[in-house]
Design a protein around this motif. Structure first.
Motif, PDB file in Angstrom:
ATOM      1  N   VAL A   1      32.941  69.826  19.956  1.00  0.00           N
ATOM      2  CA  VAL A   1      33.574  70.760  19.035  1.00  0.00           C
ATOM      3  C   VAL A   1      32.476  71.621  18.424  1.00  0.00           C
ATOM      4  CG1 VAL A   1      35.059  71.013  17.020  1.00  0.00           C
ATOM      5  CG2 VAL A   1      35.367  69.052  18.530  1.00  0.00           C
ATOM      6  N   ALA A   2      32.628  72.934  18.531  1.00  0.00           N
ATOM      7  CA  ALA A   2      31.632  73.868  18.003  1.00  0.00           C
ATOM      8  C   ALA A   2      32.094  74.409  16.653  1.00  0.00           C
ATOM      9  CB  ALA A   2      31.415  75.020  18.986  1.00  0.00           C
ATOM     10  N   PHE A   3      31.137  74.516  15.720  1.00  0.00           N
ATOM     11  CA  PHE A   3      31.399  75.016  14.380  1.00  0.00           C
ATOM     12  C   PHE A   3      30.417  76.134  14.041  1.00  0.00           C
ATOM     13  CE2 PHE A   3      32.834  70.644  14.347  1.00  0.00           C
ATOM     14  CZ  PHE A   3      34.037  70.709  13.671  1.00  0.00           C
ATOM     15  N   TYR A   4      30.878  77.043  13.190  1.00  0.00           N
ATOM     16  CA  TYR A   4      30.005  78.103  12.672  1.00  0.00           C
ATOM     17  C   TYR A   4      30.056  78.015  11.149  1.00  0.00           C
ATOM     18  CZ  TYR A   4      28.374  82.645  11.141  1.00  0.00           C
ATOM     19  OH  TYR A   4      27.689  83.648  10.491  1.00  0.00           O
ATOM     20  N   ARG A   5      28.884  78.106  10.521  1.00  0.00           N
ATOM     21  CA  ARG A   5      28.805  78.128   9.061  1.00  0.00           C
ATOM     22  C   ARG A   5      27.971  79.325   8.636  1.00  0.00           C
ATOM     23  NH1 ARG A   5      29.087  74.512   4.629  1.00  0.00           N
ATOM     24  NH2 ARG A   5      29.401  72.755   6.012  1.00  0.00           N
ATOM     25  N   PRO A   6      28.607  80.312   7.956  1.00  0.00           N
ATOM     26  CA  PRO A   6      27.815  81.442   7.442  1.00  0.00           C
ATOM     27  C   PRO A   6      26.968  80.997   6.258  1.00  0.00           C
ATOM     28  CG  PRO A   6      30.138  81.707   6.870  1.00  0.00           C
ATOM     29  CD  PRO A   6      30.021  80.459   7.697  1.00  0.00           C
ATOM     30  N   LYS A   7      25.881  81.699   6.038  1.00  0.00           N
ATOM     31  CA  LYS A   7      25.054  81.400   4.869  1.00  0.00           C
ATOM     32  C   LYS A   7      25.888  81.589   3.612  1.00  0.00           C
ATOM     33  CE  LYS A   7      20.800  82.819   7.128  1.00  0.00           C
ATOM     34  NZ  LYS A   7      19.733  83.823   7.193  1.00  0.00           N
ATOM     35  N   ALA A   8      25.565  80.813   2.584  1.00  0.00           N
ATOM     36  CA  ALA A   8      26.358  80.838   1.354  1.00  0.00           C
ATOM     37  C   ALA A   8      26.391  82.209   0.691  1.00  0.00           C
ATOM     38  CB  ALA A   8      25.818  79.793   0.373  1.00  0.00           C
ATOM     39  N   ASP A   9      25.333  82.992   0.836  1.00  0.00           N
ATOM     40  CA  ASP A   9      25.274  84.307   0.198  1.00  0.00           C
ATOM     41  C   ASP A   9      25.569  85.442   1.177  1.00  0.00           C
ATOM     42  OD1 ASP A   9      23.017  83.946   1.710  1.00  0.00           O
ATOM     43  OD2 ASP A   9      21.636  84.773   0.238  1.00  0.00           O
ATOM     44  N   SER A  10      26.077  85.121   2.350  1.00  0.00           N
ATOM     45  CA  SER A  10      26.305  86.124   3.380  1.00  0.00           C
ATOM     46  C   SER A  10      27.598  86.886   3.145  1.00  0.00           C
ATOM     47  CB  SER A  10      26.359  85.469   4.759  1.00  0.00           C
ATOM     48  OG  SER A  10      26.616  86.436   5.740  1.00  0.00           O
ATOM     49  N   ALA A  11      27.524  88.195   3.273  1.00  0.00           N
ATOM     50  CA  ALA A  11      28.709  89.042   3.208  1.00  0.00           C
ATOM     51  C   ALA A  11      28.771  89.943   4.436  1.00  0.00           C
ATOM     52  CB  ALA A  11      28.670  89.885   1.931  1.00  0.00           C
ATOM     53  N   THR A  12      27.882  89.687   5.393  1.00  0.00           N
ATOM     54  CA  THR A  12      27.765  90.510   6.588  1.00  0.00           C
ATOM     55  C   THR A  12      28.430  89.811   7.768  1.00  0.00           C
ATOM     56  OG1 THR A  12      25.633  91.270   5.767  1.00  0.00           O
ATOM     57  CG2 THR A  12      26.117  91.693   8.073  1.00  0.00           C
ATOM     58  N   ASP A  13      29.223  90.566   8.528  1.00  0.00           N
ATOM     59  CA  ASP A  13      29.819  90.008   9.742  1.00  0.00           C
ATOM     60  C   ASP A  13      28.707  89.566  10.686  1.00  0.00           C
ATOM     61  OD1 ASP A  13      32.195  90.679   8.591  1.00  0.00           O
ATOM     62  OD2 ASP A  13      32.754  92.191  10.065  1.00  0.00           O
ATOM     63  N   ASP A  14      29.027  88.651  11.569  1.00  0.00           N
ATOM     64  CA  ASP A  14      28.015  88.058  12.434  1.00  0.00           C
ATOM     65  C   ASP A  14      28.521  88.004  13.867  1.00  0.00           C
ATOM     66  OD1 ASP A  14      25.570  86.912  12.983  1.00  0.00           O
ATOM     67  OD2 ASP A  14      25.875  85.140  11.745  1.00  0.00           O
ATOM     68  N   ARG A  15      27.601  87.782  14.783  1.00  0.00           N
ATOM     69  CA  ARG A  15      27.917  87.637  16.207  1.00  0.00           C
ATOM     70  C   ARG A  15      27.040  86.549  16.805  1.00  0.00           C
ATOM     71  NH1 ARG A  15      31.034  91.673  18.247  1.00  0.00           N
ATOM     72  NH2 ARG A  15      31.231  93.519  16.970  1.00  0.00           N
ATOM     73  N   PHE A  16      27.610  85.804  17.756  1.00  0.00           N
ATOM     74  CA  PHE A  16      26.825  84.852  18.524  1.00  0.00           C
ATOM     75  C   PHE A  16      27.524  84.632  19.861  1.00  0.00           C
ATOM     76  CE2 PHE A  16      29.753  82.209  16.134  1.00  0.00           C
ATOM     77  CZ  PHE A  16      30.123  81.215  17.013  1.00  0.00           C
ATOM     78  N   GLU A  17      26.816  83.947  20.760  1.00  0.00           N
ATOM     79  CA  GLU A  17      27.330  83.763  22.116  1.00  0.00           C
ATOM     80  C   GLU A  17      27.048  82.352  22.604  1.00  0.00           C
ATOM     81  OE1 GLU A  17      25.811  85.792  26.072  1.00  0.00           O
ATOM     82  OE2 GLU A  17      26.794  87.245  24.747  1.00  0.00           O
ATOM     83  N   LEU A  18      28.065  81.716  23.177  1.00  0.00           N
ATOM     84  CA  LEU A  18      27.924  80.397  23.781  1.00  0.00           C
ATOM     85  C   LEU A  18      28.124  80.512  25.284  1.00  0.00           C
ATOM     86  CD1 LEU A  18      30.034  78.139  21.368  1.00  0.00           C
ATOM     87  CD2 LEU A  18      27.551  78.347  21.465  1.00  0.00           C
ATOM     88  N   GLU A  19      27.290  79.804  26.040  1.00  0.00           N
ATOM     89  CA  GLU A  19      27.471  79.703  27.482  1.00  0.00           C
ATOM     90  C   GLU A  19      27.940  78.285  27.780  1.00  0.00           C
ATOM     91  OE1 GLU A  19      24.554  79.345  31.217  1.00  0.00           O
ATOM     92  OE2 GLU A  19      24.366  81.249  30.118  1.00  0.00           O
ATOM     93  N   VAL A  20      29.117  78.168  28.380  1.00  0.00           N
ATOM     94  CA  VAL A  20      29.719  76.874  28.678  1.00  0.00           C
ATOM     95  C   VAL A  20      29.688  76.690  30.193  1.00  0.00           C
ATOM     96  CG1 VAL A  20      31.761  75.421  28.401  1.00  0.00           C
ATOM     97  CG2 VAL A  20      31.228  77.165  26.678  1.00  0.00           C
TER      98      VAL A  20
END
Length: 144
Positions: free
Chosen positions: A99-118
């Motif tokens: 199970v994959a999870f994402y946690r933004p930084k506590a002070d983050s207000a900026t959208d984010d991007r990431f990529e997983l290869e399965v």
């Protein structure tokens, strides 16, 4: 046991059905775009990865690689057991999963991007590109 290992909701079943059963011998790479909503400092589940054989027994788990890291948060993958009900002719089965999870930084207000290869057994690969929309959580109201 942690909470993840105990979850038996149908969402698990739907996600597992979408991401399992790699066809043997096909060396294909597919690409999927996903959009996720997150609140700063709170973890959100972004994917469930498992494998089920045609006889509803557990297949080999896929390999997961963080190919593009997020700039404003962190991705973690945990091992879990999912309980699937009413799959094909089987009423209940348990499967190991990641199970994959994402946690933004506590002070983050900026959208984010990431990529997983399965990478599934049999050579099939899947690139999953995540666009994370960060919301403050205020003013969204209670969900019913």
């Amino acid at each position: 046991m942690n909470e993840i290992a105990k979850i038996t909701a149908r969402l698990w079943l739907v996600a597992a059905a979408l991401l399992c059963c790699a066809s043997a011998g096909s060396a294909q790479t597919a690409s999927i775009e996903r959009e996720v909503k997150a609140v700063p400092g709170r973890e959100v589940r972004v994917g469930i990865y498992t494998s089920m054989r045609s006889d509803c027994t557990a297949g080999p788990l896929p390999a997961i690689h963080l190919s593009v890291a997020p700039e404003h948060g962190a991705v973690t993958v945990r091992r879990a057991t999912i309980k699937a009900t009413n799959v094909k002719q089987y009423l209940a089965t348990e499967l190991p999963a990641f199970v994959a999870f994402y946690r933004p930084k506590a002070d983050s207000a900026t959208d984010d991007r990431f990529e997983l290869e399965v990478s599934f057994a049999g050579g099939r690969k899947q690139i999953q590109r995540f666009h994370v929309i960060i919301s403050s959580g205020a003013g969204e109201g209670q969900r019913i």
